[in-house]
Design an enzyme around this catalytic site. Structure first.
Site, PDB file in Angstrom:
ATOM      1  N   TYR A  99       0.897  -1.141  -0.144  1.00  0.00           N
ATOM      2  CA  TYR A  99       0.034   0.038  -0.059  1.00  0.00           C
ATOM      3  C   TYR A  99       0.769   1.266  -0.042  1.00  0.00           C
ATOM      4  O   TYR A  99       1.908   1.258   0.773  1.00  0.00           O
ATOM      5  CB  TYR A  99      -0.884  -0.112   1.334  1.00  0.00           C
ATOM      6  CG  TYR A  99      -1.770   0.966   1.243  1.00  0.00           C
ATOM      7  CD1 TYR A  99      -2.858   1.141   0.437  1.00  0.00           C
ATOM      8  CD2 TYR A  99      -1.753   2.161   2.112  1.00  0.00           C
ATOM      9  CE1 TYR A  99      -3.797   2.296   0.478  1.00  0.00           C
ATOM     10  CE2 TYR A  99      -2.386   3.360   2.042  1.00  0.00           C
ATOM     11  CZ  TYR A  99      -3.536   3.384   1.394  1.00  0.00           C
ATOM     12  OH  TYR A  99      -4.330   4.409   1.298  1.00  0.00           O
ATOM     13  N   TYR A 154       0.617  -4.128 -11.502  1.00  0.00           N
ATOM     14  CA  TYR A 154       1.364  -5.151 -11.653  1.00  0.00           C
ATOM     15  C   TYR A 154       1.637  -5.907 -13.051  1.00  0.00           C
ATOM     16  O   TYR A 154       2.680  -6.286 -13.226  1.00  0.00           O
ATOM     17  CB  TYR A 154       0.347  -6.048 -10.912  1.00  0.00           C
ATOM     18  CG  TYR A 154       0.110  -5.849  -9.561  1.00  0.00           C
ATOM     19  CD1 TYR A 154       1.114  -5.000  -8.702  1.00  0.00           C
ATOM     20  CD2 TYR A 154      -0.978  -5.954  -8.701  1.00  0.00           C
ATOM     21  CE1 TYR A 154       0.786  -4.695  -7.614  1.00  0.00           C
ATOM     22  CE2 TYR A 154      -1.412  -5.756  -7.543  1.00  0.00           C
ATOM     23  CZ  TYR A 154      -0.272  -5.078  -6.829  1.00  0.00           C
ATOM     24  OH  TYR A 154      -0.728  -4.648  -5.485  1.00  0.00           O
TER      25      TYR A 154
END
Length: 164
Positions: free
Chosen positions: A86, A131
Site C-alpha cells: 500500500y 502489476y
C-alpha cells in the site's frame, strides 16, 4: 525515496496504513490488527512476517509491503507471499510501489526463491494494470480459497473420538 526494513518505531504508521488499505478495499471495519500484535509478529522472538517501508524525501513513511515466506513443493524452494502492498494516494505515481516490489524481487533473487506472489481484488483495475506493467501475470487457472470464522472453528474443533 528510501526503501528499508521496518523498525518497531514504524509499527503505528503501518497499522494506520493497513486501516487505510482496508478502507480503500471497501472493508474499513474488518481490521482487528493492533500495534501490539503487529509488533510481536514483526519483532517478537520468532518473527514469521516481515515488512519494508517506503519513505519520501522528508523521511515520512508513505507506503509499506508486508510479506512472509511460502514454499513451493514443485520448485523445492521458498518464495515470498506479499500480504499487503500500500502507498498513500497522495504519494502514488512516484515509484514507491514499484520500489517496494523491486526490493522483494531482489530479496527473492538473492535468496534463490522461486517467486513473489500476491492476490489482488478483481475490481482493482489500477493495481492490476500496475502489476501487469511490471511483468506480473494473474494465475487464471487458480482460485483462492479461505477458511475463516465459523467454518474454521467448526473444522478446527476437536473431533469426537469414540471411547474404547
Amino acid at each position: 525515496m528510501t526503501i528499508r526494513p521496518a523498525t518497531p518505531a514504524d509499527v503505528p504508521t503501518i497499522v494506520q496504513l493497513v486501516r487505510d488499505l482496508a478502507t480503500y478495499e471497501r472493508e474499513p471495519d474488518a481490521v482487528r490488527l493492533t500495534e501490539e500484535g503487529l509488533e510481536t509478529a514483526l519483532f517478537g522472538e520468532a518473527p514469521a512476517v516481515f515488512a519494508h517501508v517506503a519513505e519520501d524525501e522528508t523521511g515520512s513513511v508513505q507506503g509499506f509491503a508486508l510479506w512472509f515466506r511460502n514454499f513451493s513443493t514443485w520448485e523445492g524452494v521458498h518464495g515470498i507471499y506479499l500480504e499487503d502492498l500500500y502507498v498513500r494516494p497522495e504519494a502514488r505515481g512516484q515509484g514507491l510501489g514499484k520500489a517496494l516490489l523491486r526490493t522483494l524481487a531482489e530479496l527473492a533473487v538473492e535468496r534463490g526463491y522461486a517467486r513473489v506472489e500476491w492476490a489482488v481484488l478483481n475490481w482493482n483495475a489500477p493495481s492490476i494494470a500496475f502489476y501487469r506493467s511490471l511483468g506480473a501475470r494473474p494465475q487464471e487457472e487458480w482460485s483462492t480459497f479461505r477458511l475463516t470464522g465459523e467454518a474454521l472453528a467448526a473444522l478446527g474443533a476437536p473431533a469426537d473420538v469414540p471411547e474404547p
